[in-house]
Design a protein around this motif. Structure first.
Motif, short mmCIF file in Angstrom:
data_model
loop_
_atom_site.label_atom_id
_atom_site.label_comp_id
_atom_site.label_asym_id
_atom_site.label_seq_id
_atom_site.Cartn_x
_atom_site.Cartn_y
_atom_site.Cartn_z
N GLU A 33 -8.96 -6.77 -6.71
CA GLU A 33 -8.97 -5.69 -5.72
C GLU A 33 -8.21 -4.49 -6.27
O GLU A 33 -7.09 -4.63 -6.77
N TRP A 34 -8.84 -3.33 -6.16
CA TRP A 34 -8.19 -2.09 -6.62
C TRP A 34 -8.20 -1.08 -5.48
O TRP A 34 -9.27 -0.71 -4.99
N MET A 35 -7.01 -0.66 -5.03
CA MET A 35 -6.88 0.34 -3.97
C MET A 35 -6.77 1.71 -4.62
O MET A 35 -5.78 2.01 -5.28
N PHE A 36 -7.81 2.54 -4.42
CA PHE A 36 -7.74 3.88 -5.02
C PHE A 36 -7.08 4.88 -4.08
O PHE A 36 -6.87 6.05 -4.44
N SER A 37 -6.74 4.47 -2.85
CA SER A 37 -5.92 5.27 -1.95
C SER A 37 -5.05 4.30 -1.17
O SER A 37 -5.06 3.10 -1.42
N ALA A 92 0.86 -1.18 0.00
CA ALA A 92 0.00 0.00 0.00
C ALA A 92 0.89 1.23 0.00
O ALA A 92 2.04 1.18 0.46
N ALA A 139 -1.66 -0.96 -6.23
CA ALA A 139 -3.08 -0.66 -6.45
C ALA A 139 -3.90 -1.87 -6.84
O ALA A 139 -5.02 -2.04 -6.38
N GLY A 184 -10.35 0.93 -0.99
CA GLY A 184 -10.39 0.37 -2.32
C GLY A 184 -11.74 -0.27 -2.60
O GLY A 184 -12.67 -0.20 -1.79
N THR A 191 -13.36 -1.98 0.29
CA THR A 191 -12.34 -2.59 1.15
C THR A 191 -11.61 -1.48 1.91
O THR A 191 -11.55 -0.33 1.48
N HIS A 221 -13.57 -3.92 -4.67
CA HIS A 221 -13.27 -5.25 -5.18
C HIS A 221 -14.48 -5.81 -5.88
O HIS A 221 -15.62 -5.40 -5.64
#
Length: 444
Positions: free
Chosen positions: A382-386, A246, A341, A390, A440, A392
């Motif tokens: 899963e996509w972490m936008f910060s 992260a 990400a 995120g 998430t 999913h």
């Protein structure tokens, strides 16, 4: 001439080795318990703790047993530690305390009169700086388990297990590993540390940029934004590599990495389960349809590291006139597609559900209920936008039992299996596939 060169090389290696040793923190282990009954080998317990510190590659052991202040009373503890630290150049102390064994007697269940004994030992490690400042304490209790009265307990082995646990926990809870490195080009980042320094594959570190004065350019400002969670992907003797779990690292930044516990991910999801049903007898219209959409809310907790993945889920679903609650557990892997990400998580596991539906007969005083179990296979993107939040989305396949036997209770209190004419769903089959999406949050 060649002899001089050889001597110079040997001297250089000696200087390097001395410099490396000087970088290690010097720690002393001091037992602070009395053992009038002779249950323990004090030196062996002390050595067990020292070996863990040595194996970590992060500490140099200092033997302070010859110092006059080695054995003292608690009232002058700070004075003792400061004196030892000043005279023997000690950076840190572990004060090791082991309790006397405590045995409890109990009788076995049933008609047996044979007693069983359970013996426990408390082991405590208190950790201090050279100034006598308490850094923290860790306590472990070790049990022998239920043993018959004729079976002897290895008290020293119990204590030794406790000492090892306390020392191992201290490496992450009291003395988290830290080092600095210059950020290279990603997504795989090189680090100048390896197994010889105690760095192992899978370790996780929090990373944050180190300020080197007032930034003089936009690039230096950008480098100061480096932060996140960093996982070791490979470790050789004096070097290794890692990648972000992260956050964000900017090339050229100098960062400090501090050992962190395993990150976790919480997810709140909405799932759609196309479900095949067999309606009860003598139903018409919509109630006679053989396919339903089950809407399900899910709350999931899982590991956030790359590699081995463990997840657990609580869920609750509804279709007309029926509801369900259940649990699911999975083991699998979390793979970086474009770290940090984008990740792909695969899992295989099981789930168990408890289902209840309304009944159609007034003489039945309860809802009809049953339970199902199933094996599961899932895949999630899963996509972490910060750095923490995120989204999913993914799918799951199931193979398991159908809900085809419903329990009911009549108004007389008699329990039995329901007839198809008494319920709305005679059978509910396992959905062969379902789809989910949600939010998430990463904890670290």
């Amino acid at each position: 001439m060649s002899v001089r060169i050889l001597l110079a090389v040997l001297f250089l290696f000696a200087q390097i080795a001395t410099a490396e040793e000087a970088l290690l923190s010097r720690i002393a282990v001091i037992p602070v318990f009395s053992d009038a009954m002779g249950n323990y080998d004090l030196e062996a317990l002390k050595t067990s703790a020292e070996e863990i510190f040595i194996q970590s590659g992060r500490f140099e052991i200092v033997d302070v047993s010859a110092h006059p202040g080695y054995m003292g009373v608690p009232d002058d503890q700070n004075l003792r530690l400061r004196s030892i630290a000043a005279e023997l150049n000690v950076d840190l102390f572990m004060l090791l305390d082991v309790s006397s064994p405590h045995t409890e007697m109990s009788h076995s269940s049933g008609d047996s009169l044979f007693p069983s004994n359970t013996t426990s030992v408390d082991v405590t490690g208190r950790f201090y700086t050279s100034e006598g400042t308490l850094l923290g304490s860790i306590r472990e209790k070790k049990y022998s388990g239920n043993l018959s009265g004729s079976t002897s307990v290895d008290i020293e082995d119990l204590a030794n297990q406790g000492v090892i646990l306390v020392t191992e926990r201290s490496l992450s809870e009291i003395f988290p590993y830290e080092f600095t490195f210059l950020v290279s080009d990603g997504p795989i980042y090189a680090i100048p540390m390896g197994t010889e320094n105690g760095i192992e594959k899978g370790m996780v570190f929090s990373v944050v940029a180190l300020s080197q004065g007032i930034p003089r350019s936009a690039e230096e400002y950008s480098q100061l934004s480096s932060h996140g969670l960093f996982q070791i992907m490979s470790s050789r003797e004096n070097s290794g590599t890692g990648r972000l779990v992260a956050g964000r690292l900017v090339g050229g930044a100098r960062v400090i990495a501090v050992e962190n516990s395993t990150p976790g991910i919480l997810a709140l999801s909405y799932a759609v389960l196309p479900t095949e049903v067999i309606p009860g007898d003598n139903l018409g219209g919509e109630e006679a349809e053989t396919s339903r959409i089950s809407n399900q809310a899910e709350f999931t907790g899982g590991t956030g590291k790359w590699g081995l993945s463990l997840t657990g889920t609580l869920f609750s679903g509804v279709i007309p006139r029926m509801s369900s609650v259940g649990i699911r557990g999975e083991i699998g892997t979390r793979l970086p597609l474009s770290s940090p990400a984008l990740a792909l998580r695969f899992g295989i596991g099981f789930e168990a559900a408890y289902l209840t539906q309304n009944t159609r007969v007034d003489s039945i005083s309860s809802s009809a209920n049953t339970a199902t179990i199933a094996g599961t296979v899932s895949a999630n993107l899963e996509w972490m936008f910060s750095s923490r939040f995120g989204i999913h989305a993914g799918g799951m396949s199931r193979l398991g039992t159908s809900a085809d036997s419903w329990n009911i209770t009549e108004w007389t209190g008699y329990s039995r299996k329901a007839f198809p004419s008494e319920v709305y769903y005679a059978e509910i089959k396992q959905p062969p596939v379902s789809f989910s999406a949600g939010l998430t949050y990463m904890i670290y």
